[in-house]
Design a protein around this motif. Structure first.
Motif, short mmCIF file in Angstrom:
data_model
loop_
_atom_site.label_atom_id
_atom_site.label_comp_id
_atom_site.label_asym_id
_atom_site.label_seq_id
_atom_site.Cartn_x
_atom_site.Cartn_y
_atom_site.Cartn_z
N GLU A 110 68.60 85.86 19.65
CA GLU A 110 68.73 87.29 19.90
C GLU A 110 70.16 87.66 20.30
O GLU A 110 70.67 88.70 19.90
CB GLU A 110 67.75 87.73 20.99
N ALA A 111 70.80 86.80 21.06
CA ALA A 111 72.18 87.07 21.47
C ALA A 111 73.13 87.02 20.27
O ALA A 111 74.16 87.70 20.27
CB ALA A 111 72.63 86.05 22.52
N LEU A 112 72.79 86.24 19.28
CA LEU A 112 73.65 86.10 18.10
C LEU A 112 73.38 87.14 17.03
O LEU A 112 74.13 87.22 16.05
CB LEU A 112 73.49 84.69 17.51
N GLU A 113 72.33 87.93 17.19
CA GLU A 113 72.06 88.98 16.22
C GLU A 113 73.23 89.95 16.20
O GLU A 113 73.89 90.18 17.20
CB GLU A 113 70.79 89.76 16.60
N GLN A 114 73.46 90.52 15.04
CA GLN A 114 74.57 91.45 14.89
C GLN A 114 74.45 92.59 15.88
O GLN A 114 73.42 93.23 16.01
CB GLN A 114 74.58 92.00 13.47
N GLY A 115 75.53 92.80 16.60
CA GLY A 115 75.58 93.91 17.54
C GLY A 115 75.04 93.60 18.92
O GLY A 115 75.15 94.42 19.81
N ALA A 116 74.46 92.43 19.11
CA ALA A 116 73.92 92.10 20.43
C ALA A 116 75.05 91.67 21.36
O ALA A 116 76.06 91.11 20.94
CB ALA A 116 72.89 90.98 20.32
N ASP A 117 74.89 91.94 22.64
CA ASP A 117 75.87 91.52 23.63
C ASP A 117 75.49 90.14 24.12
O ASP A 117 74.50 89.97 24.82
CB ASP A 117 75.90 92.51 24.79
N SER A 118 76.26 89.15 23.73
CA SER A 118 75.93 87.76 24.07
C SER A 118 76.76 87.25 25.23
O SER A 118 76.77 86.06 25.50
CB SER A 118 76.14 86.86 22.85
N SER A 119 77.44 88.12 25.94
CA SER A 119 78.38 87.67 26.97
C SER A 119 77.70 86.92 28.11
O SER A 119 78.25 85.94 28.62
CB SER A 119 79.18 88.84 27.50
N MET A 120 76.52 87.34 28.53
CA MET A 120 75.85 86.68 29.65
C MET A 120 74.89 85.59 29.20
O MET A 120 74.53 84.71 29.98
CB MET A 120 75.08 87.71 30.48
N THR A 121 74.48 85.60 27.97
CA THR A 121 73.45 84.69 27.49
C THR A 121 73.77 83.22 27.69
O THR A 121 72.94 82.48 28.19
CB THR A 121 73.10 84.98 26.02
#
Length: 173
Positions: A110-121
């Protein structure tokens, strides 16, 4: 005006203000320097790389566990086709113990989905992975009990486990 973008994330630079566009929402403008904009983009890229690397190592660990479970299951229930065993993994209560690991992989997806914010993941998943794979023999949760049983008997699982821990250490977590 300058546009900087990656994977559906667009940062617009205009008159010392930064507009971040994610999907259809626009963040409140804020003053920022060009350097900050590039740092934020670099941080996102680093976060994405960490997510990809962690996801790959957890998938390998999951694959090893599925193979071990399949051998164990087929000793008790006889040979099954790949499709039949997939049904067992997906719907059998015997395989539910794998859910905590599967959920972590889904979080990374889900964090790698386009547009997702993966900064905290990566940091959240890293913390949970450390807890999940801690090999604490005093724990009595279903995952820990099954995992340690397989770990004690499988050099392949021990190797995959070690790779995950090396990755966590190299990421400074």
């Amino acid at each position: 005006m300058q546009a900087i973008g990656k994977l559906g994330w667009l940062v617009l630079w205009f008159n010392d203000f930064v507009l971040e566009v994610k999907g259809h929402s626009i963040a409140v403008p804020q003053r920022a320097s060009k350097k900050e904009v590039f740092v934020n983009r670099d941080e996102r890229e680093t976060s994405e790389k960490r997510c990809h690397a962690l996801r790959s190592s957890l998938l390998e660990l999951h694959r090893v566990l599925i193979e071990l479970e399949r051998r164990h299951y087929e000793k008790r229930h006889g040979k099954h086709s790949a499709g039949e065993f997939l049904q067992v993994v997906a719907f059998s209560d015997e395989m539910r113990w794998l859910e905590p690991l599967s959920r972590l992989i889904v979080m990374l997806d889900e964090a790698l989905e386009q547009g997702a914010d993966s900064s905290m993941t990566p940091s959240v998943v890293t913390s949970r992975v450390r807890d999940l794979l801690g090999l604490d023999r005093t724990k009595s949760d279903v995952f820990s009990v099954h995992y340690i049983q397989h770990f004690d008997k499988s050099p392949e699982l021990a190797a995959a486990h070690t790779e995950v821990l090396k990755l966590l250490k190299s990421n400074g977590s």
